[in-house]
Write a protein that holds these residues in place. Structure first.
Motif, mmCIF file in Angstrom:
data_model
loop_
_atom_site.group_PDB
_atom_site.id
_atom_site.type_symbol
_atom_site.label_atom_id
_atom_site.label_comp_id
_atom_site.label_asym_id
_atom_site.label_seq_id
_atom_site.Cartn_x
_atom_site.Cartn_y
_atom_site.Cartn_z
ATOM 1 N N GLU A 1 -23.759 4.845 11.945
ATOM 2 C CA GLU A 1 -22.578 4.369 11.961
ATOM 3 C C GLU A 1 -21.570 4.900 10.710
ATOM 4 O OE1 GLU A 1 -23.044 0.012 12.543
ATOM 5 O OE2 GLU A 1 -23.798 0.213 14.383
ATOM 6 N N THR A 2 -20.499 4.977 10.881
ATOM 7 C CA THR A 2 -19.646 5.431 9.712
ATOM 8 C C THR A 2 -18.482 4.330 9.359
ATOM 9 O OG1 THR A 2 -20.013 7.884 10.100
ATOM 10 C CG2 THR A 2 -17.954 7.108 8.558
ATOM 11 N N MET A 3 -18.725 3.858 8.129
ATOM 12 C CA MET A 3 -17.633 2.860 7.847
ATOM 13 C C MET A 3 -16.232 3.541 7.038
ATOM 14 S SD MET A 3 -18.071 -0.926 5.775
ATOM 15 C CE MET A 3 -16.704 -2.210 5.898
ATOM 16 N N ALA A 4 -15.243 3.085 7.263
ATOM 17 C CA ALA A 4 -14.230 3.738 6.772
ATOM 18 C C ALA A 4 -13.014 2.811 6.720
ATOM 19 C CB ALA A 4 -13.683 4.880 7.649
ATOM 20 N N ILE A 5 -11.980 3.099 5.664
ATOM 21 C CA ILE A 5 -10.782 2.400 5.904
ATOM 22 C C ILE A 5 -9.481 3.291 6.332
ATOM 23 C CG2 ILE A 5 -11.504 0.488 4.254
ATOM 24 C CD1 ILE A 5 -9.779 1.972 2.271
ATOM 25 N N THR A 6 -8.443 2.784 6.837
ATOM 26 C CA THR A 6 -7.115 3.290 6.964
ATOM 27 C C THR A 6 -6.075 2.465 6.328
ATOM 28 O OG1 THR A 6 -5.580 4.667 8.457
ATOM 29 C CG2 THR A 6 -6.702 2.663 9.218
ATOM 30 N N ASN A 7 -5.182 3.186 5.829
ATOM 31 C CA ASN A 7 -4.021 2.381 5.248
ATOM 32 C C ASN A 7 -2.679 2.845 5.475
ATOM 33 O OD1 ASN A 7 -3.960 4.316 3.318
ATOM 34 N ND2 ASN A 7 -5.128 3.164 1.664
ATOM 35 N N GLY A 8 -1.492 2.084 5.221
ATOM 36 C CA GLY A 8 -0.249 2.626 5.536
ATOM 37 C C GLY A 8 0.785 1.581 5.241
ATOM 38 N N ASN A 9 2.039 1.825 5.294
ATOM 39 C CA ASN A 9 3.065 0.854 4.830
ATOM 40 C C ASN A 9 4.012 0.823 6.146
ATOM 41 O OD1 ASN A 9 5.844 0.418 3.686
ATOM 42 N ND2 ASN A 9 4.382 0.005 2.203
ATOM 43 N N VAL A 10 4.375 -0.323 6.589
ATOM 44 C CA VAL A 10 5.086 -0.808 7.660
ATOM 45 C C VAL A 10 6.523 -1.013 6.999
ATOM 46 C CG1 VAL A 10 5.627 -1.770 9.653
ATOM 47 C CG2 VAL A 10 3.370 -1.162 9.078
ATOM 48 N N GLY A 11 7.444 -0.542 7.250
ATOM 49 C CA GLY A 11 8.942 -1.026 6.651
ATOM 50 C C GLY A 11 9.331 -1.993 7.477
ATOM 51 N N SER A 12 10.323 -2.968 6.824
ATOM 52 C CA SER A 12 11.295 -3.719 7.648
ATOM 53 C C SER A 12 11.944 -3.406 8.883
ATOM 54 C CB SER A 12 11.961 -4.603 6.668
ATOM 55 O OG SER A 12 12.454 -5.623 7.188
ATOM 56 N N GLY A 13 11.580 -4.002 9.933
ATOM 57 C CA GLY A 13 12.358 -3.400 11.063
ATOM 58 C C GLY A 13 11.537 -2.306 11.904
ATOM 59 N N GLN A 14 10.469 -1.968 11.399
ATOM 60 C CA GLN A 14 9.538 -0.966 11.899
ATOM 61 C C GLN A 14 8.418 -1.457 12.720
ATOM 62 O OE1 GLN A 14 8.328 1.517 8.616
ATOM 63 N NE2 GLN A 14 9.957 3.105 9.325
ATOM 64 N N THR A 15 7.897 -1.119 13.681
ATOM 65 C CA THR A 15 6.563 -1.155 14.406
ATOM 66 C C THR A 15 5.850 0.085 14.468
ATOM 67 O OG1 THR A 15 7.636 -2.794 16.066
ATOM 68 C CG2 THR A 15 5.592 -1.766 16.427
ATOM 69 N N VAL A 16 4.672 0.059 13.656
ATOM 70 C CA VAL A 16 3.876 1.282 13.322
ATOM 71 C C VAL A 16 2.390 1.204 14.103
ATOM 72 C CG1 VAL A 16 2.851 2.689 11.358
ATOM 73 C CG2 VAL A 16 5.196 1.754 11.331
ATOM 74 N N ASP A 17 1.853 2.364 14.497
ATOM 75 C CA ASP A 17 0.464 2.508 14.652
ATOM 76 C C ASP A 17 -0.171 2.670 13.470
ATOM 77 O OD1 ASP A 17 1.154 2.236 17.584
ATOM 78 O OD2 ASP A 17 1.115 4.646 17.740
#
Length: 112
Positions: A1-17
Protein backbone atom coordinates in the motif's frame (compact mmCIF):
# COMPACT_ATOMS: atom_id res chain seq x y z
CA UNK A 1 0.00 0.00 0.00
CA UNK A 2 1.24 3.45 -0.92
CA UNK A 3 0.22 6.51 1.08
CA UNK A 4 0.22 9.84 -0.68
CA UNK A 5 -1.23 13.32 -0.68
CA UNK A 6 -2.47 15.58 -3.40
CA UNK A 7 -3.24 19.26 -3.07
CA UNK A 8 -4.68 22.12 -5.00
CA UNK A 9 -6.44 25.44 -4.87
CA UNK A 10 -10.09 26.08 -5.65
CA UNK A 11 -10.91 29.67 -6.51
CA UNK A 12 -14.14 31.36 -5.52
CA UNK A 13 -16.84 30.43 -8.01
CA UNK A 14 -14.99 27.31 -9.19
CA UNK A 15 -15.71 23.60 -8.98
CA UNK A 16 -12.51 21.56 -9.29
CA UNK A 17 -11.64 17.84 -9.42
CA UNK A 18 -9.11 17.68 -6.58
CA UNK A 19 -8.47 13.95 -7.04
CA UNK A 20 -9.24 11.49 -9.83
CA UNK A 21 -8.45 7.82 -9.27
CA UNK A 22 -6.37 6.48 -12.20
CA UNK A 23 -7.26 3.42 -14.25
CA UNK A 24 -6.72 0.12 -12.45
CA UNK A 25 -6.45 1.73 -8.99
CA UNK A 26 -8.57 2.13 -5.86
CA UNK A 27 -7.88 4.70 -3.15
CA UNK A 28 -8.98 4.87 0.48
CA UNK A 29 -9.28 8.55 1.37
CA UNK A 30 -7.90 9.01 4.90
CA UNK A 31 -8.46 12.75 5.24
CA UNK A 32 -9.57 15.86 3.40
CA UNK A 33 -8.49 19.30 4.65
CA UNK A 34 -10.07 22.44 3.18
CA UNK A 35 -8.61 25.77 4.30
CA UNK A 36 -9.97 29.25 3.65
CA UNK A 37 -6.95 31.18 2.34
CA UNK A 38 -8.29 34.48 3.68
CA UNK A 39 -7.26 36.15 6.91
CA UNK A 40 -9.00 35.74 10.25
CA UNK A 41 -11.94 38.15 10.47
CA UNK A 42 -14.44 37.99 13.37
CA UNK A 43 -16.92 40.11 11.35
CA UNK A 44 -17.33 37.32 8.77
CA UNK A 45 -15.97 39.46 5.96
CA UNK A 46 -13.50 36.73 4.94
CA UNK A 47 -16.01 33.86 5.07
CA UNK A 48 -16.32 31.48 2.14
CA UNK A 49 -18.60 28.50 1.58
CA UNK A 50 -17.77 25.13 0.13
CA UNK A 51 -19.26 21.88 -1.12
CA UNK A 52 -17.48 18.52 -1.21
CA UNK A 53 -18.51 15.77 -3.62
CA UNK A 54 -17.55 12.11 -4.13
CA UNK A 55 -18.34 11.36 -7.75
CA UNK A 56 -18.85 7.93 -9.28
CA UNK A 57 -19.73 7.92 -12.95
CA UNK A 58 -21.29 11.16 -14.11
CA UNK A 59 -21.35 14.18 -11.82
CA UNK A 60 -24.70 15.16 -10.36
CA UNK A 61 -24.37 17.58 -7.45
CA UNK A 62 -27.33 16.29 -5.43
CA UNK A 63 -26.29 12.63 -5.84
CA UNK A 64 -22.60 13.18 -5.04
CA UNK A 65 -22.67 15.68 -2.15
CA UNK A 66 -20.79 14.96 1.08
CA UNK A 67 -20.71 18.50 2.50
CA UNK A 68 -23.43 21.02 1.61
CA UNK A 69 -22.76 24.76 1.53
CA UNK A 70 -20.64 24.82 4.71
CA UNK A 71 -19.38 28.16 6.04
CA UNK A 72 -15.60 28.31 6.30
CA UNK A 73 -14.41 31.45 8.12
CA UNK A 74 -11.18 33.18 7.05
CA UNK A 75 -8.01 31.28 8.07
CA UNK A 76 -10.06 28.27 9.28
CA UNK A 77 -9.69 24.63 8.19
CA UNK A 78 -12.39 21.98 7.74
CA UNK A 79 -11.19 18.42 8.37
CA UNK A 80 -12.90 15.24 7.20
CA UNK A 81 -11.07 12.31 8.78
CA UNK A 82 -13.53 10.27 10.82
CA UNK A 83 -14.86 8.20 7.92
CA UNK A 84 -12.85 6.54 5.18
CA UNK A 85 -14.06 6.82 1.59
CA UNK A 86 -13.00 4.14 -0.89
CA UNK A 87 -12.89 5.40 -4.46
CA UNK A 88 -12.51 3.13 -7.49
CA UNK A 89 -11.08 3.73 -10.95
CA UNK A 90 -12.24 7.06 -12.44
CA UNK A 91 -14.03 8.16 -9.24
CA UNK A 92 -13.37 11.77 -8.20
CA UNK A 93 -13.37 14.14 -5.28
CA UNK A 94 -14.66 17.58 -6.28
CA UNK A 95 -14.70 20.81 -4.30
CA UNK A 96 -16.77 23.89 -5.06
CA UNK A 97 -16.10 27.25 -3.37
CA UNK A 98 -18.07 30.49 -3.22
CA UNK A 99 -17.55 33.68 -1.28
CA UNK A 100 -14.63 35.98 -0.69
CA UNK A 101 -11.61 33.68 -0.88
CA UNK A 102 -10.20 30.59 -2.51
CA UNK A 103 -9.64 27.36 -0.61
CA UNK A 104 -6.55 25.20 -0.29
CA UNK A 105 -7.43 21.49 -0.47
CA UNK A 106 -5.20 18.64 0.74
CA UNK A 107 -6.29 15.01 0.29
CA UNK A 108 -4.46 12.13 1.95
CA UNK A 109 -5.07 8.63 0.58
CA UNK A 110 -3.85 5.03 0.52
CA UNK A 111 -3.79 2.86 -2.55
CA UNK A 112 -5.80 -0.28 -1.80
Amino acid sequence: ETMAITNGNVGSGQTVDVLTVPAGKSYAITSVLITNTGTEDPTGGQDSRFYLYAVTGSYTANNSMIVNNAVLPGAETFTLDTEKLVLAENDKLKVSVSGTNSASVVVSYLEV
